[in-house]
Motif scaffolding. Structure first.
Motif, short mmCIF file in Angstrom:
data_model
loop_
_atom_site.label_atom_id
_atom_site.label_comp_id
_atom_site.label_asym_id
_atom_site.label_seq_id
_atom_site.Cartn_x
_atom_site.Cartn_y
_atom_site.Cartn_z
N PHE A 50 131.14 50.97 119.88
CA PHE A 50 129.99 51.77 120.28
C PHE A 50 129.59 51.43 121.71
CE2 PHE A 50 125.36 52.34 120.63
CZ PHE A 50 125.25 53.69 120.31
N GLN A 51 129.41 52.46 122.54
CA GLN A 51 129.06 52.27 123.94
C GLN A 51 127.54 52.27 124.09
OE1 GLN A 51 131.39 51.65 126.51
NE2 GLN A 51 132.59 51.38 124.63
N VAL A 52 127.00 51.12 124.43
CA VAL A 52 125.55 50.95 124.57
C VAL A 52 125.08 51.55 125.88
CG1 VAL A 52 123.67 49.28 124.65
CG2 VAL A 52 125.66 48.85 123.19
N SER A 53 123.96 52.27 125.85
CA SER A 53 123.39 52.87 127.06
C SER A 53 122.46 51.85 127.73
CB SER A 53 122.61 54.14 126.71
OG SER A 53 123.45 55.11 126.15
N HIS A 54 123.04 50.90 128.44
CA HIS A 54 122.25 49.87 129.09
C HIS A 54 121.32 50.50 130.13
CE1 HIS A 54 124.32 46.44 127.31
NE2 HIS A 54 125.45 47.10 127.49
N GLY A 55 120.05 50.06 130.11
CA GLY A 55 119.07 50.56 131.07
C GLY A 55 118.31 51.78 130.61
N THR A 56 118.67 52.32 129.45
CA THR A 56 118.00 53.50 128.89
C THR A 56 117.06 53.08 127.77
OG1 THR A 56 119.92 54.89 129.40
CG2 THR A 56 118.35 55.74 127.78
N PRO A 57 115.83 53.60 127.72
CA PRO A 57 114.93 53.24 126.60
C PRO A 57 115.58 53.54 125.25
CG PRO A 57 113.71 54.39 128.32
CD PRO A 57 115.16 54.47 128.70
N ALA A 58 115.31 52.67 124.28
CA ALA A 58 115.97 52.79 122.98
C ALA A 58 115.70 54.13 122.31
CB ALA A 58 115.52 51.65 122.07
N ARG A 59 114.46 54.61 122.37
CA ARG A 59 114.15 55.90 121.75
C ARG A 59 115.00 57.03 122.35
NH1 ARG A 59 108.95 53.61 121.72
NH2 ARG A 59 107.92 53.62 119.66
N THR A 60 115.18 56.98 123.66
CA THR A 60 115.98 58.01 124.34
C THR A 60 117.42 57.96 123.87
OG1 THR A 60 114.55 57.84 126.29
CG2 THR A 60 116.70 58.87 126.59
N ALA A 61 117.96 56.74 123.77
CA ALA A 61 119.35 56.60 123.33
C ALA A 61 119.53 57.07 121.89
CB ALA A 61 119.78 55.14 123.46
N ILE A 62 118.59 56.73 121.03
CA ILE A 62 118.67 57.14 119.62
C ILE A 62 118.57 58.65 119.50
CG2 ILE A 62 117.54 57.00 117.36
CD1 ILE A 62 116.65 54.13 118.24
N ALA A 171 119.96 54.85 135.23
CA ALA A 171 118.66 55.40 134.83
C ALA A 171 117.53 54.73 135.59
CB ALA A 171 118.45 55.24 133.33
N GLY A 172 117.62 53.43 135.79
CA GLY A 172 116.59 52.72 136.52
C GLY A 172 116.56 53.07 137.99
N LEU A 173 117.74 53.26 138.57
CA LEU A 173 117.79 53.65 139.98
C LEU A 173 117.21 55.04 140.17
CD1 LEU A 173 121.34 52.27 140.78
CD2 LEU A 173 119.17 51.37 141.66
N LEU A 174 117.49 55.95 139.24
CA LEU A 174 116.89 57.28 139.30
C LEU A 174 115.37 57.19 139.21
CD1 LEU A 174 119.33 59.32 137.02
CD2 LEU A 174 118.90 59.72 139.46
N SER A 175 114.89 56.33 138.32
CA SER A 175 113.45 56.14 138.15
C SER A 175 112.80 55.64 139.42
CB SER A 175 113.21 55.16 137.00
OG SER A 175 111.84 54.85 136.85
N GLY A 176 113.40 54.62 140.02
CA GLY A 176 112.85 54.05 141.24
C GLY A 176 112.84 55.05 142.38
N ARG A 177 113.94 55.77 142.53
CA ARG A 177 114.02 56.76 143.60
C ARG A 177 113.01 57.88 143.39
NH1 ARG A 177 118.78 58.05 142.76
NH2 ARG A 177 119.66 56.32 143.94
N ALA A 178 112.85 58.32 142.14
CA ALA A 178 111.90 59.39 141.84
C ALA A 178 110.46 58.94 142.11
CB ALA A 178 112.03 59.83 140.39
N ALA A 179 110.20 57.64 141.99
CA ALA A 179 108.87 57.12 142.31
C ALA A 179 108.64 57.01 143.80
CB ALA A 179 108.69 55.75 141.65
#
Length: 222
Positions: A50-62, A171-179
């Motif tokens: 299983f490929q874990v979505s590192h950096g993504t909130p758990a609810r989003t991944a689920i 996902a985190g880089l997108l978040s930071g840039r969007a901020a």
């Protein structure tokens, strides 16, 4: 080879906002174990790979994997599994030096973990937790939405556009840039070609932070 910091070279910042998992600590083995156990429990195909979505909130991944009416139940289950497994969670090189140089007034942790999971992992790794931190419990929209980093900047009393975000995940880089923040990516959970940032470095220990009256600069480590 000289470390290339690109557009970050010479810039000054009011604060540095750090992701946690993969940036300050190595929690990959524990995360992978928990999510693969969960994948087997819910009957996903090939759970051992299983490929874990590192950096993504758990609810989003689920929510990407299961019907909406199962998300909250399965979120509680994966959080339980992660809370019970902190084996091998360790502090990455360069963290103590970075936090000591910056001080509380210029530092925040911004993580997709819940508050409870963050505390388990920082205790396991010995992370020097700053005064300001933002977890999944503090926001209504997680990474890649800008809310987590915007909130951290607000709590520090600074403009997000005057911040540097340090991340290991897209996902985190997108978040930071969007901020509105500048971005520095560290390698660990993703390849360099997967990380769209102002600069990409091998690890946090590859750089150091200097503080002067006009703000924070990031430079290549000696």
């Amino acid at each position: 080879m000289t470390l290339d910091l690109g557009p970050l070279a010479g810039r000054t910042f009011d604060a540095v906002l750090f992701d946690m998992d993969g940036t300050l600590i190595d929690s990959v083995p524990a995360v992978d174990r928990s999510w693969r156990r969960w994948a087997a429990e819910v009957g996903l195909p090939d759970p051992e790979n299983f490929q874990v979505s590192h950096g993504t909130p758990a609810r989003t991944a689920i929510a990407r994997l299961l019907p909406a009416d199962r998300v909250e139940t399965e979120f509680r289950r994966i959080e339980q599994l992660e809370l019970e497994d902190a084996d091998g969670v360790v502090l990455l090189d360069g963290v103590h030096e970075a936090f000591a140089a910056l001080g509380d007034a210029r530092t925040a942790i911004v993580t997709s973990c819940t508050d409870a999971l963050m505390r388990v992992r920082v205790d396991a790794a010995g992370v020097p937790v700053p005064r300001v931190f933002v977890t999944a419990d503090d926001v209504s929209r997680g990474k890649p939405d800008p809310e987590p980093f915007a909130r951290a900047a607000s709590l520090l009393g600074v403009d997000p556009a005057r911040c540097l975000v340090v991340e290991d995940a897209p996902a985190g880089l997108l978040s930071g840039r969007a901020a509105g923040a500048a971005t520095l990516a560290v390698l660990g959970t993703h390849r360099a070609d997967e990380l769209d940032a102002d600069a990409v470095v091998p690890a946090l220990a590859s750089v150091r932070f200097t503080v002067a009256d006009d703000g924070v600069r990031v430079v290549a480590a000696d």
